[in-house]
Enzyme design. Structure first.
Site, PDB file in Angstrom:
ATOM      1  N   ASN A  40     -20.291   5.062  24.367  1.00 39.07           N
ATOM      2  CA  ASN A  40     -19.410   6.065  23.758  1.00 39.07           C
ATOM      3  C   ASN A  40     -18.934   5.598  22.385  1.00 39.07           C
ATOM      4  O   ASN A  40     -18.677   4.409  22.166  1.00 39.07           O
ATOM      5  CB  ASN A  40     -18.248   6.469  24.682  1.00 39.07           C
ATOM      6  N   GLU A  42     -16.119   6.754  19.461  1.00 38.56           N
ATOM      7  CA  GLU A  42     -14.968   7.619  19.205  1.00 38.56           C
ATOM      8  C   GLU A  42     -14.707   7.796  17.710  1.00 38.56           C
ATOM      9  O   GLU A  42     -15.327   7.127  16.866  1.00 38.56           O
ATOM     10  CB  GLU A  42     -13.741   7.045  19.928  1.00 38.56           C
ATOM     11  N   CYS A  51     -19.650  10.895  24.180  1.00 37.46           N
ATOM     12  CA  CYS A  51     -19.775  10.104  25.407  1.00 37.46           C
ATOM     13  C   CYS A  51     -21.070   9.290  25.420  1.00 37.46           C
ATOM     14  O   CYS A  51     -22.064   9.637  24.762  1.00 37.46           O
ATOM     15  CB  CYS A  51     -19.792  11.021  26.625  1.00 37.46           C
ATOM     16  N   GLU A  53     -23.250   9.017  27.844  1.00 37.06           N
ATOM     17  CA  GLU A  53     -24.394   9.705  28.452  1.00 37.06           C
ATOM     18  C   GLU A  53     -25.136  10.543  27.413  1.00 37.06           C
ATOM     19  O   GLU A  53     -26.369  10.559  27.351  1.00 37.06           O
ATOM     20  CB  GLU A  53     -23.921  10.634  29.579  1.00 37.06           C
ATOM     21  N   CYS A  86     -18.347  13.662  32.382  1.00 37.73           N
ATOM     22  CA  CYS A  86     -17.583  14.879  32.071  1.00 37.73           C
ATOM     23  C   CYS A  86     -18.487  16.102  32.164  1.00 37.73           C
ATOM     24  O   CYS A  86     -19.717  16.008  32.228  1.00 37.73           O
ATOM     25  CB  CYS A  86     -16.965  14.760  30.675  1.00 37.73           C
ATOM     26  N   CYS A  89     -21.248  16.443  29.481  1.00 37.62           N
ATOM     27  CA  CYS A  89     -22.395  15.547  29.727  1.00 37.62           C
ATOM     28  C   CYS A  89     -23.255  16.070  30.881  1.00 37.62           C
ATOM     29  O   CYS A  89     -24.480  16.002  30.826  1.00 37.62           O
ATOM     30  CB  CYS A  89     -21.921  14.134  30.023  1.00 37.62           C
TER      31      CYS A  89
HETATM   32  N1  THU Z   1     -16.492   8.929  28.396  1.00 32.75           N
HETATM   33  C1  THU Z   1     -17.829   8.669  28.452  1.00 32.75           C
HETATM   34  O1  THU Z   1     -18.422   8.121  27.509  1.00 32.75           O
HETATM   35  N2  THU Z   1     -18.487   9.024  29.578  1.00 32.75           N
HETATM   36  C2  THU Z   1     -17.907   9.539  30.694  1.00 32.75           C
HETATM   37  O2  THU Z   1     -18.596   9.772  31.681  1.00 32.75           O
HETATM   38  C3  THU Z   1     -16.469   9.810  30.699  1.00 32.75           C
HETATM   39  C4  THU Z   1     -15.753   9.609  29.430  1.00 32.75           C
HETATM   40  C5  THU Z   1     -15.755   8.475  27.214  1.00 32.75           C
HETATM   41  C6  THU Z   1     -15.210   9.513  26.288  1.00 32.75           C
HETATM   42  C7  THU Z   1     -14.096   8.738  25.606  1.00 32.75           C
HETATM   43  O3  THU Z   1     -14.660   7.946  24.571  1.00 32.75           O
HETATM   44  C8  THU Z   1     -13.590   7.803  26.692  1.00 32.75           C
HETATM   45  O4  THU Z   1     -14.641   7.714  27.639  1.00 32.75           O
HETATM   46  C9  THU Z   1     -12.311   8.255  27.367  1.00 32.75           C
HETATM   47  O5  THU Z   1     -12.409   9.567  27.787  1.00 32.75           O
END
Ligand code: THU
Length: 129
Positions: A40, A42, A51, A53, A86, A89
């Site tokens: 991930n 940000e 994310c 995935e 999420c 994804c």
């Molecule tokens: N996130 C993911 O990368 N994958 C998931 O399956 C759930 C959430 C990330 C998004 C954000 O950068 C952090 O986790 C918190 O939500």
């Protein structure tokens, strides 16, 4: 599958998570045995964050990987509780991987398995257009 799950755990080491401090790694196994990963990433404009995935799957598509060649995905977090992808994804996973693809959800302590199809029952896809 052990190597795939390990790759997902290694992938979160490259996560860029200054806001959530919640690193996630994803890895896919291809039919030739190779593994592609994503983490991930940000942004200060939070909604632009991506994310693990989707980064993993967009990486794969951009590298010319075709859907039938994806054999499994692992999603990993260093937390004690496994992460659950999420909704956004799940929609992308449904489009870009076969429905029977096993998905390994791995925490520091354990790993659960589910299929791509089971993650998004009654999902929307191109046949609905
Ligand atoms: N996130 C993911 O990368 N994958 C998931 O399956 C759930 C959430 C990330 C998004 C954000 O950068 C952090 O986790 C918190 O939500």
């Amino acid at each position: 599958m052990k190597a795939l799950i390990q790759a997902a755990h290694k992938a979160y080491e490259c996560a860029y998570v200054p806001y959530s401090q919640f690193p996630v790694g994803a890895a896919i196994l291809l039919e030739d045995g190779s593994i592609l990963t994503g983490a991930n990433v940000e942004n200060a404009s939070y909604g632009l964050s991506m994310c693990a995935e989707r980064n993993c799957l967009f990486h794969a598509v951009s590298a010319g990987v075709e859907k039938p060649s994806i054999k499994a995905m692992a999603i990993a977090t260093p937390q004690s509780h496994r992460v659950s992808p999420c909704g956004a994804c799940r929609q992308v996973m449904r489009e870009l991987m076969p429905l029977d693809t096993p998905i390994y959800l791995s925490s520091k302590e354990s790993t659960e398995t589910i299929t791509n199809d089971a993650l998004l029952p009654l999902g929307f896809d191109k046949d609905d257009l």
